[in-house]
Write a protein that holds these residues in place. Sequence first.
Motif, PDB file in Angstrom:
ATOM      1  N   VAL A 120       0.838  -1.194   0.000  1.00 50.75           N
ATOM      2  CA  VAL A 120       0.000   0.000   0.000  1.00 50.75           C
ATOM      3  C   VAL A 120       0.877   1.249   0.000  1.00 50.75           C
ATOM      4  O   VAL A 120       1.893   1.309   0.708  1.00 50.75           O
TER       5      VAL A 120
ATOM      6  N   TYR B 131     -16.022  11.035  -4.800  1.00 49.06           N
ATOM      7  CA  TYR B 131     -15.134  10.543  -5.852  1.00 49.06           C
ATOM      8  C   TYR B 131     -13.670  10.745  -5.456  1.00 49.06           C
ATOM      9  O   TYR B 131     -12.839   9.835  -5.607  1.00 49.06           O
TER      10      TYR B 131
ATOM     11  N   ALA C 222     -12.614   8.267  -2.772  1.00 47.71           N
ATOM     12  CA  ALA C 222     -12.437   6.921  -3.323  1.00 47.71           C
ATOM     13  C   ALA C 222     -11.175   6.832  -4.186  1.00 47.71           C
ATOM     14  O   ALA C 222     -10.461   5.817  -4.172  1.00 47.71           O
ATOM     15  N   ARG C 223     -10.880   7.913  -4.912  1.00 48.46           N
ATOM     16  CA  ARG C 223      -9.707   7.916  -5.778  1.00 48.46           C
ATOM     17  C   ARG C 223      -8.421   7.885  -4.956  1.00 48.46           C
ATOM     18  O   ARG C 223      -7.443   7.199  -5.331  1.00 48.46           O
TER      19      ARG C 223
ATOM     20  N   VAL D 229      -7.998   6.468  -2.053  1.00 41.47           N
ATOM     21  CA  VAL D 229      -7.871   5.096  -1.558  1.00 41.47           C
ATOM     22  C   VAL D 229      -7.404   4.174  -2.679  1.00 41.47           C
ATOM     23  O   VAL D 229      -6.485   3.360  -2.509  1.00 41.47           O
ATOM     24  N   GLU D 230      -8.029   4.309  -3.841  1.00 42.14           N
ATOM     25  CA  GLU D 230      -7.697   3.443  -4.976  1.00 42.14           C
ATOM     26  C   GLU D 230      -6.233   3.591  -5.374  1.00 42.14           C
ATOM     27  O   GLU D 230      -5.517   2.588  -5.551  1.00 42.14           O
ATOM     28  N   LEU D 231      -5.764   4.821  -5.512  1.00 40.97           N
ATOM     29  CA  LEU D 231      -4.387   5.054  -5.941  1.00 40.97           C
ATOM     30  C   LEU D 231      -3.381   4.535  -4.912  1.00 40.97           C
ATOM     31  O   LEU D 231      -2.357   3.943  -5.277  1.00 40.97           O
TER      32      LEU D 231
ATOM     33  N   GLN E  23      -3.900   2.090  -2.750  1.00 38.98           N
ATOM     34  CA  GLN E  23      -3.955   0.629  -2.747  1.00 38.98           C
ATOM     35  C   GLN E  23      -3.197   0.039  -3.930  1.00 38.98           C
ATOM     36  O   GLN E  23      -2.768  -1.121  -3.878  1.00 38.98           O
ATOM     37  N   GLU E  24      -2.996   0.833  -4.974  1.00 41.10           N
ATOM     38  CA  GLU E  24      -2.205   0.383  -6.119  1.00 41.10           C
ATOM     39  C   GLU E  24      -0.711   0.566  -5.872  1.00 41.10           C
ATOM     40  O   GLU E  24       0.112   0.236  -6.729  1.00 41.10           O
TER      41      GLU E  24
ATOM     42  N   ASN F 204       0.834   3.596  -5.014  1.00 36.67           N
ATOM     43  CA  ASN F 204       1.344   4.909  -5.393  1.00 36.67           C
ATOM     44  C   ASN F 204       1.627   5.806  -4.188  1.00 36.67           C
ATOM     45  O   ASN F 204       0.970   5.696  -3.137  1.00 36.67           O
TER      46      ASN F 204
ATOM     47  N   THR G  92     -11.498   9.152   5.865  1.00 34.59           N
ATOM     48  CA  THR G  92     -11.613   8.135   4.814  1.00 34.59           C
ATOM     49  C   THR G  92     -10.360   7.277   4.734  1.00 34.59           C
ATOM     50  O   THR G  92     -10.424   6.045   4.652  1.00 34.59           O
TER      51      THR G  92
ATOM     52  N   ASN H 242      -9.865   3.205   5.789  1.00 36.37           N
ATOM     53  CA  ASN H 242      -9.410   2.235   4.791  1.00 36.37           C
ATOM     54  C   ASN H 242      -7.967   1.778   5.020  1.00 36.37           C
ATOM     55  O   ASN H 242      -7.379   1.137   4.147  1.00 36.37           O
TER      56      ASN H 242
END
Length: 254
Positions: free
Chosen positions: A7, A72, A75-76, A78-80, A82-83, A85, A107, A111
Motif C-alpha cells: 500500500v 469521488y 475513493a480515488r 484510496v484506490e491510488l 492501494q495500487e 502509489n 476516509t 481504509n
Amino acid sequence: MSGQTAVGKVYLVGSGPGDPELLTVKARRLLDEADVVLHDKLPGPEILDLIPEDRREDVGKRAGGEWTPQEYTNARLVELAQEGNTVVRLKGGDPTVFGRGGEEMVTLAENEIPFEVVPGITSAIAGPEVAGIPVTHRDHVSSVSFVTGHEDPTKDESAVDWGALAATGGTIVVLMGVGKLPDYTAALHEAGMDPETPVALVERATWPDQRVATGTLETIVDVRDAKDIEPPAITVIGTVAGQRARVVEFLEGD
C-alpha cells in the motif's frame, strides 16, 4: 502474500495562497516525488505548472462547471494508494482550513491507508497581509474569526452566528464568500455593526493578477460589482481593513 502490492501513502498537502515561492520546502519535495497529484483549482496556475501533466489529476471543476464530488476524490485517494502509489492531495492554503482535509483523513484512516498532513500557509492570513492588512493589530483588535462563505448546501440552516461575530469587535475573514457578500454584510449590519466599518476584498491573493478592492460594510457590495471581483477572493471585515490605505503606496510602488 507473495506478489501482493504494498500500500502506498497519501500526503494531504497545503500549497499556500498561490505564489510558488510560498510553498513549503516539504511540499515542493513531495510534488517532485509523487506518482500522482490530485489537485483542485486553488493552488494556482504557477504551482500546477510545476507538476508534469501525466502525473496530475484535476479533482476540482470538471467540464461544464460541475464540481467533482468529494466522494469521488475520497475513493480515488484510496484506490491510488492501494495500487502502491505515493499520492499528493494538493489543496490551496492549508489542508484543513475549509479544505475538507478532515473528511479525507477519516476516509484514509477507515481504509487503513497511511497518510500525513503537510500544513500550508492559509490564505485567510496570507491574503489580507499581502494586501497590507494585518488580521490583528495591538492598537485595534486582539481577535480574528475565520468563516466560510460557502457552507454545506444540505444544511437546514447556517451554522454561522453573524450576530455573535459582530459583537466580538474583532476581525472577520470570510473565505469563499464573494457570492454571498450581500447576505452576510446585511446580517452584520442588522446585528449592529457600524455601516462605516472598513471592508476589503482580495482577489487571487499572491497570484500575478492579484486585485484588491476596498469599501465599507455599506458600500462593499457596490464596489464588488463595479470592479467585477470574482472568486477566489478573501473578504476582510474590521478596522484593520482600513490600515491598507496607510501602506498601499509602498506595497504597490505608486
